[in-house]
Motif scaffolding. Structure first.
Motif, PDB file in Angstrom:
ATOM      1  N   VAL A 129      14.321  14.238   1.794  1.00 44.60           N
ATOM      2  CA  VAL A 129      13.664  13.902   1.000  1.00 44.60           C
ATOM      3  C   VAL A 129      12.870  12.921  -0.480  1.00 44.60           C
ATOM      4  N   LEU A 130      13.346  14.599  -0.636  1.00 42.70           N
ATOM      5  CA  LEU A 130      12.850  14.599  -1.765  1.00 42.70           C
ATOM      6  C   LEU A 130      14.144  13.905  -3.619  1.00 42.70           C
ATOM      7  N   SER A 131      14.867  13.874  -2.605  1.00 43.09           N
ATOM      8  CA  SER A 131      16.274  12.445  -3.701  1.00 43.09           C
ATOM      9  C   SER A 131      15.179  11.760  -4.225  1.00 43.09           C
ATOM     10  N   THR A 214      10.638  10.119   5.688  1.00 47.83           N
ATOM     11  CA  THR A 214      11.459  10.685   4.830  1.00 47.83           C
ATOM     12  C   THR A 214      11.949   7.905   5.038  1.00 47.83           C
ATOM     13  N   ARG A 215      11.594   8.821   6.705  1.00 52.12           N
ATOM     14  CA  ARG A 215      11.414   6.839   6.831  1.00 52.12           C
ATOM     15  C   ARG A 215      10.550   5.673   6.301  1.00 52.12           C
ATOM     16  N   GLY A 216       8.911   6.853   5.689  1.00 55.68           N
ATOM     17  CA  GLY A 216       8.397   5.681   5.367  1.00 55.68           C
ATOM     18  C   GLY A 216       8.345   6.478   3.813  1.00 55.68           C
ATOM     19  N   VAL A 217       9.179   7.526   2.953  1.00 50.78           N
ATOM     20  CA  VAL A 217       9.051   7.533   1.930  1.00 50.78           C
ATOM     21  C   VAL A 217      10.181   5.876   1.368  1.00 50.78           C
ATOM     22  N   LYS A 218      11.146   6.420   2.148  1.00 51.74           N
ATOM     23  CA  LYS A 218      12.253   5.099   1.612  1.00 51.74           C
ATOM     24  C   LYS A 218      11.433   4.035   1.700  1.00 51.74           C
ATOM     25  N   ALA A 219      10.938   3.137   3.115  1.00 56.23           N
ATOM     26  CA  ALA A 219       9.997   2.488   3.159  1.00 56.23           C
ATOM     27  C   ALA A 219       9.475   2.014   1.715  1.00 56.23           C
ATOM     28  N   GLY A 220       8.453   3.359   0.781  1.00 63.91           N
ATOM     29  CA  GLY A 220       7.849   2.850   0.030  1.00 63.91           C
ATOM     30  C   GLY A 220       8.470   3.319  -1.278  1.00 63.91           C
ATOM     31  N   LEU A 221       9.525   2.831  -1.218  1.00 66.19           N
ATOM     32  CA  LEU A 221      10.200   3.241  -2.931  1.00 66.19           C
ATOM     33  C   LEU A 221      10.155   1.420  -3.903  1.00 66.19           C
ATOM     34  N   ALA A 222      10.215   0.668  -3.453  1.00 61.89           N
ATOM     35  CA  ALA A 222      10.176  -0.695  -3.815  1.00 61.89           C
ATOM     36  C   ALA A 222       8.623  -0.664  -3.967  1.00 61.89           C
ATOM     37  N   GLY A 223       7.788   0.066  -3.748  1.00 61.94           N
ATOM     38  CA  GLY A 223       6.405   0.124  -4.683  1.00 61.94           C
ATOM     39  C   GLY A 223       5.716   1.582  -5.200  1.00 61.94           C
TER      40      GLY A 223
END
Length: 223
Positions: A129-131, A214-223
């Motif tokens: 997730v730290l990617s 990880t799913r939460g972080v990926k979903a928030g990338l656009a923000g």
């Protein structure tokens, strides 16, 4: 790809997540080269110990010759040296990059021609997730994993013509030695994540999001 009768090379297979991956591959009917810097540390019945230090070019080259029937490479070996980007030991920061990025690059370069010559197959890169999430305290590790993510995406395009799929696994804390200091309720079962990752390889998926964090972080990338 079909994991039954696949020939897998798993780096860092002597303990932790790598051992779970190697064990489950054996259960699925694969031949497994369990790679580690010290092959005598491999204690998994049925696995073939393979000497491999991903930071040593000579070791990587010899491993590719020894495992010349490989059809699956799992880049799992990693380190979290913990050096601060601003005032930490540069040697620790370089170790993070040499292992997590350049090590993955070295094994990919060495084994891609082997896998292609054997009719194609797959590569699985164990990322984090730290990617995507880069807290200051983990800046060195995050930088290395971000680089490995870029490598994963670029190599996927480069290897596709050779019949090789590339899957990236992103996951937060797993219950392994690397996360020993993390509270138990914040860690996932590495055996479960190994199963998810291998299922994804079998399907040819590009990406695996191993847990809710990880799913939460990926979903928030656009923000």
């Amino acid at each position: 790809m079909e994991l039954l009768n696949a020939v897998a090379v798993v780096t860092g297979a002597n303990r932790g997540f790598g051992r779970h991956l190697a064990s489950q591959l054996l259960e699925r009917g694969a031949k497994v080269y369990a790679a580690a810097r010290s092959p005598q540390s491999i204690d998994l019945p049925g696995a073939i110990p393979l000497q491999l230090d991903v930071t040593d070019p000579e070791s990587v080259a010899k491993a590719a010759v020894a495992a010349s029937d490989a059809t699956l490479l799992i880049n799992n070996a990693g380190v979290a040296a913990g050096g601060s980007l601003l005032d930490g030991d540069l040697g620790d920061i370089r170790l993070d990059m040499e292992t997590n990025y350049f090590g993955t690059l070295a094994t990919t370069r060495a084994f891609a021609p082997v896998i292609a010559a054997n009719g194609g197959g797959a590569v699985l890169n164990v990322l984090s997730v730290l990617s995507w999430l880069h807290p200051g305290a983990f800046g060195s590790y995050s930088a290395a994993k971000a680089a490995a993510w870029a490598l994963t995406n670029a190599s996927r395009q480069l290897l596709a013509p050779s019949g090789i799929t590339v899957t990236g696994l992103h996951v937060a804390y797993m219950d392994t030695d690397m996360a020993a200091a993390v509270p138990a309720d914040q860690k996932t079962d590495p055996a479960v994540i190994a199963g998810l990752a291998l299922d994804a390889v079998a399907r040819g998926d590009q990406e695996v999001l191993g847990d809710e964090v990880t799913r939460g972080v990926k979903a928030g990338l656009a923000g």
